[in-house]
Design a protein around this motif. Structure first.
Motif, PDB file in Angstrom:
ATOM      1  N   ALA A 154       0.839  -1.208   0.000  1.00 50.97           N
ATOM      2  CA  ALA A 154       0.000   0.000   0.000  1.00 50.97           C
ATOM      3  C   ALA A 154       0.871   1.253   0.000  1.00 50.97           C
ATOM      4  O   ALA A 154       0.608   2.219  -0.725  1.00 50.97           O
ATOM      5  CB  ALA A 154      -0.934   0.000   1.205  1.00 50.97           C
ATOM      6  N   ARG A 155       1.924   1.242   0.788  1.00 46.88           N
ATOM      7  CA  ARG A 155       2.862   2.368   0.837  1.00 46.88           C
ATOM      8  C   ARG A 155       3.534   2.552  -0.526  1.00 46.88           C
ATOM      9  O   ARG A 155       3.691   3.665  -1.019  1.00 46.88           O
ATOM     10  CB  ARG A 155       3.891   2.103   1.937  1.00 46.88           C
ATOM     11  CG  ARG A 155       4.714   3.262   2.320  1.00 46.88           C
ATOM     12  CD  ARG A 155       5.549   3.025   3.587  1.00 46.88           C
ATOM     13  NE  ARG A 155       6.082   1.694   3.778  1.00 46.88           N
ATOM     14  CZ  ARG A 155       5.605   0.797   4.638  1.00 46.88           C
ATOM     15  NH1 ARG A 155       4.566   1.076   5.383  1.00 46.88           N
ATOM     16  NH2 ARG A 155       6.164  -0.384   4.755  1.00 46.88           N
ATOM     17  N   THR A 156       3.899   1.453  -1.158  1.00 46.65           N
ATOM     18  CA  THR A 156       4.511   1.505  -2.481  1.00 46.65           C
ATOM     19  C   THR A 156       3.543   2.114  -3.491  1.00 46.65           C
ATOM     20  O   THR A 156       3.912   2.993  -4.273  1.00 46.65           O
ATOM     21  CB  THR A 156       4.935   0.094  -2.941  1.00 46.65           C
ATOM     22  OG1 THR A 156       5.875  -0.429  -1.999  1.00 46.65           O
ATOM     23  CG2 THR A 156       5.557   0.114  -4.319  1.00 46.65           C
ATOM     24  N   ALA A 157       2.292   1.671  -3.462  1.00 51.65           N
ATOM     25  CA  ALA A 157       1.279   2.203  -4.391  1.00 51.65           C
ATOM     26  C   ALA A 157       1.050   3.692  -4.141  1.00 51.65           C
ATOM     27  O   ALA A 157       0.916   4.472  -5.091  1.00 51.65           O
ATOM     28  CB  ALA A 157      -0.028   1.430  -4.236  1.00 51.65           C
ATOM     29  N   TRP A 158       0.994   4.090  -2.885  1.00 54.97           N
ATOM     30  CA  TRP A 158       0.789   5.501  -2.542  1.00 54.97           C
ATOM     31  C   TRP A 158       1.908   6.353  -3.138  1.00 54.97           C
ATOM     32  O   TRP A 158       1.658   7.365  -3.782  1.00 54.97           O
ATOM     33  CB  TRP A 158       0.743   5.635  -1.020  1.00 54.97           C
ATOM     34  CG  TRP A 158       0.592   7.040  -0.527  1.00 54.97           C
ATOM     35  CD1 TRP A 158       1.562   7.848  -0.027  1.00 54.97           C
ATOM     36  CD2 TRP A 158      -0.611   7.808  -0.494  1.00 54.97           C
ATOM     37  NE1 TRP A 158       1.041   9.058   0.323  1.00 54.97           N
ATOM     38  CE2 TRP A 158      -0.288   9.061   0.048  1.00 54.97           C
ATOM     39  CE3 TRP A 158      -1.925   7.551  -0.862  1.00 54.97           C
ATOM     40  CZ2 TRP A 158      -1.232  10.062   0.232  1.00 54.97           C
ATOM     41  CZ3 TRP A 158      -2.868   8.548  -0.674  1.00 54.97           C
ATOM     42  CH2 TRP A 158      -2.523   9.784  -0.139  1.00 54.97           C
ATOM     43  N   ARG A 159       3.144   5.925  -2.940  1.00 55.19           N
ATOM     44  CA  ARG A 159       4.288   6.694  -3.472  1.00 55.19           C
ATOM     45  C   ARG A 159       4.287   6.733  -5.001  1.00 55.19           C
ATOM     46  O   ARG A 159       4.540   7.773  -5.598  1.00 55.19           O
ATOM     47  CB  ARG A 159       5.589   6.078  -2.981  1.00 55.19           C
ATOM     48  CG  ARG A 159       5.867   6.365  -1.548  1.00 55.19           C
ATOM     49  CD  ARG A 159       7.251   5.847  -1.199  1.00 55.19           C
ATOM     50  NE  ARG A 159       7.507   5.942   0.204  1.00 55.19           N
ATOM     51  CZ  ARG A 159       8.105   5.011   0.908  1.00 55.19           C
ATOM     52  NH1 ARG A 159       8.507   3.906   0.328  1.00 55.19           N
ATOM     53  NH2 ARG A 159       8.316   5.178   2.178  1.00 55.19           N
ATOM     54  N   LEU A 160       4.030   5.595  -5.617  1.00 51.90           N
ATOM     55  CA  LEU A 160       4.000   5.551  -7.080  1.00 51.90           C
ATOM     56  C   LEU A 160       2.898   6.456  -7.629  1.00 51.90           C
ATOM     57  O   LEU A 160       3.101   7.154  -8.626  1.00 51.90           O
ATOM     58  CB  LEU A 160       3.795   4.117  -7.575  1.00 51.90           C
ATOM     59  CG  LEU A 160       4.977   3.170  -7.416  1.00 51.90           C
ATOM     60  CD1 LEU A 160       4.554   1.734  -7.733  1.00 51.90           C
ATOM     61  CD2 LEU A 160       6.135   3.604  -8.302  1.00 51.90           C
ATOM     62  N   ALA A 161       1.753   6.449  -6.994  1.00 48.88           N
ATOM     63  CA  ALA A 161       0.640   7.291  -7.454  1.00 48.88           C
ATOM     64  C   ALA A 161       0.976   8.772  -7.283  1.00 48.88           C
ATOM     65  O   ALA A 161       0.706   9.578  -8.181  1.00 48.88           O
ATOM     66  CB  ALA A 161      -0.638   6.934  -6.697  1.00 48.88           C
ATOM     67  N   LEU A 162       1.571   9.129  -6.162  1.00 44.66           N
ATOM     68  CA  LEU A 162       1.972  10.530  -5.964  1.00 44.66           C
ATOM     69  C   LEU A 162       3.001  10.951  -7.007  1.00 44.66           C
ATOM     70  O   LEU A 162       2.913  12.049  -7.565  1.00 44.66           O
ATOM     71  CB  LEU A 162       2.538  10.735  -4.556  1.00 44.66           C
ATOM     72  CG  LEU A 162       1.536  10.711  -3.411  1.00 44.66           C
ATOM     73  CD1 LEU A 162       2.266  10.813  -2.073  1.00 44.66           C
ATOM     74  CD2 LEU A 162       0.511  11.826  -3.548  1.00 44.66           C
ATOM     75  N   ASN A 163       3.960  10.083  -7.257  1.00 42.01           N
ATOM     76  CA  ASN A 163       4.976  10.398  -8.266  1.00 42.01           C
ATOM     77  C   ASN A 163       4.353  10.556  -9.641  1.00 42.01           C
ATOM     78  O   ASN A 163       4.717  11.450 -10.400  1.00 42.01           O
ATOM     79  CB  ASN A 163       6.056   9.318  -8.312  1.00 42.01           C
ATOM     80  CG  ASN A 163       6.940   9.345  -7.088  1.00 42.01           C
ATOM     81  OD1 ASN A 163       6.985  10.329  -6.350  1.00 42.01           O
ATOM     82  ND2 ASN A 163       7.632   8.258  -6.838  1.00 42.01           N
ATOM     83  N   ARG A 164       3.421   9.695  -9.973  1.00 37.33           N
ATOM     84  CA  ARG A 164       2.754   9.777 -11.276  1.00 37.33           C
ATOM     85  C   ARG A 164       1.957  11.077 -11.382  1.00 37.33           C
ATOM     86  O   ARG A 164       1.974  11.742 -12.404  1.00 37.33           O
ATOM     87  CB  ARG A 164       1.854   8.573 -11.483  1.00 37.33           C
ATOM     88  CG  ARG A 164       1.238   8.552 -12.862  1.00 37.33           C
ATOM     89  CD  ARG A 164       0.372   7.299 -13.026  1.00 37.33           C
ATOM     90  NE  ARG A 164       0.111   7.071 -14.404  1.00 37.33           N
ATOM     91  CZ  ARG A 164       0.647   6.131 -15.143  1.00 37.33           C
ATOM     92  NH1 ARG A 164       1.512   5.292 -14.608  1.00 37.33           N
ATOM     93  NH2 ARG A 164       0.351   6.006 -16.404  1.00 37.33           N
ATOM     94  N   ARG A 165       1.253  11.424 -10.312  1.00 36.27           N
ATOM     95  CA  ARG A 165       0.461  12.664 -10.329  1.00 36.27           C
ATOM     96  C   ARG A 165       1.366  13.879 -10.462  1.00 36.27           C
ATOM     97  O   ARG A 165       1.079  14.796 -11.229  1.00 36.27           O
ATOM     98  CB  ARG A 165      -0.381  12.775  -9.064  1.00 36.27           C
ATOM     99  CG  ARG A 165      -1.341  13.978  -9.138  1.00 36.27           C
ATOM    100  CD  ARG A 165      -2.150  14.118  -7.904  1.00 36.27           C
ATOM    101  NE  ARG A 165      -1.277  14.572  -6.835  1.00 36.27           N
ATOM    102  CZ  ARG A 165      -1.613  14.596  -5.569  1.00 36.27           C
ATOM    103  NH1 ARG A 165      -2.782  14.163  -5.202  1.00 36.27           N
ATOM    104  NH2 ARG A 165      -0.782  15.025  -4.659  1.00 36.27           N
ATOM    105  N   ARG A 166       2.469  13.890  -9.744  1.00 38.56           N
ATOM    106  CA  ARG A 166       3.402  15.023  -9.815  1.00 38.56           C
ATOM    107  C   ARG A 166       4.010  15.151 -11.207  1.00 38.56           C
ATOM    108  O   ARG A 166       4.237  16.248 -11.680  1.00 38.56           O
ATOM    109  CB  ARG A 166       4.517  14.849  -8.793  1.00 38.56           C
ATOM    110  CG  ARG A 166       4.093  15.131  -7.395  1.00 38.56           C
ATOM    111  CD  ARG A 166       5.284  15.036  -6.439  1.00 38.56           C
ATOM    112  NE  ARG A 166       4.790  14.965  -5.083  1.00 38.56           N
ATOM    113  CZ  ARG A 166       5.022  13.990  -4.242  1.00 38.56           C
ATOM    114  NH1 ARG A 166       5.792  12.985  -4.584  1.00 38.56           N
ATOM    115  NH2 ARG A 166       4.523  14.003  -3.034  1.00 38.56           N
ATOM    116  N   GLY A 167       4.298  14.008 -11.823  1.00 38.08           N
ATOM    117  CA  GLY A 167       4.965  14.021 -13.110  1.00 38.08           C
ATOM    118  C   GLY A 167       4.023  14.177 -14.289  1.00 38.08           C
ATOM    119  O   GLY A 167       4.460  14.359 -15.420  1.00 38.08           O
ATOM    120  N   SER A 168       2.750  14.130 -14.032  1.00 33.80           N
ATOM    121  CA  SER A 168       1.782  14.186 -15.122  1.00 33.80           C
ATOM    122  C   SER A 168       1.540  15.611 -15.574  1.00 33.80           C
ATOM    123  O   SER A 168       1.266  16.490 -14.780  1.00 33.80           O
ATOM    124  CB  SER A 168       0.465  13.558 -14.656  1.00 33.80           C
ATOM    125  OG  SER A 168      -0.483  13.667 -15.670  1.00 33.80           O
ATOM    126  N   ALA A 169       1.623  15.832 -16.858  1.00 33.26           N
ATOM    127  CA  ALA A 169       1.390  17.165 -17.401  1.00 33.26           C
ATOM    128  C   ALA A 169      -0.087  17.402 -17.691  1.00 33.26           C
ATOM    129  O   ALA A 169      -0.545  18.531 -17.740  1.00 33.26           O
ATOM    130  CB  ALA A 169       2.208  17.354 -18.674  1.00 33.26           C
TER     131      ALA A 169
END
Length: 168
Positions: free
Chosen positions: A65-80
């Protein structure tokens, strides 16, 4: 140590038991089903690659769950591109018979959503995990890697901020 076939079966069992939670965490951050699916798959792939180093199967769920949370945050931050807003945290309700009351209720829901989005990320995160995902304090603490007391105080502050903003 498990033999490889047993380890794969253990992983699959744990993955099946955790999949819905992981998807919902990713969706609550991203607000997009396709992106949430990709993040979920990435989280499980990473978990599979490191599964042999996990000593306690009970810690699998918060770990992934922690891994998914971080990956999702990273994806959201990197999304244009702009992401759609997550509306799942507002409970679905039956339509009202009075059109004015219906319009007023929808307007209020939109206002609440907007105010939640204005919260600082730390407060918004605990609100999403508590309100949208209906996680308990212990699980939220594990996902965000913060103490339960911090989760409690952030939830309190977020709710107090929303109350002051919505009902001055």
């Amino acid at each position: 140590m498990h033999e490889p076939a047993g380890e794969a079966a253990d992983f699959e069992r744990l993955m099946r038991a955790s999949y819905r939670l992981i998807y919902r965490i990713a969706y609550s951050v991203l607000g997009n089903g396709a992106d949430a699916e990709e993040v979920s798959q990435d989280a499980f792939l990473r978990a599979y690659e490191k599964f042999s180093s996990l000593r306690d199967a009970e810690k699998f769920r918060p770990w992934v769950a922690r891994t998914a949370w971080r990956l999702a945050l990273n994806r959201r931050r990197g999304s244009a591109r702009a992401m759609g807003r997550d509306t799942s945290w507002v409970a679905l309700r039956a339509p009202m018979e009075d059109p004015e009351a219906e319009a007023s209720a929808r307007e209020f829901e939109d206002r609440v959503r907007a105010e939640v989005e204005r919260l600082p990320e730390k407060l918004r995160a605990v609100m999403r995990l508590s309100g949208v995902e209906e996680m308990d304090l212990r699980t939220i603490a594990a996902v965000l890697e913060i103490p339960e007391g911090t989760v409690r105080s952030r939830l309190h502050l977020a709710r107090r901020t929303l109350l002051r903003t919505l009902w001055p």
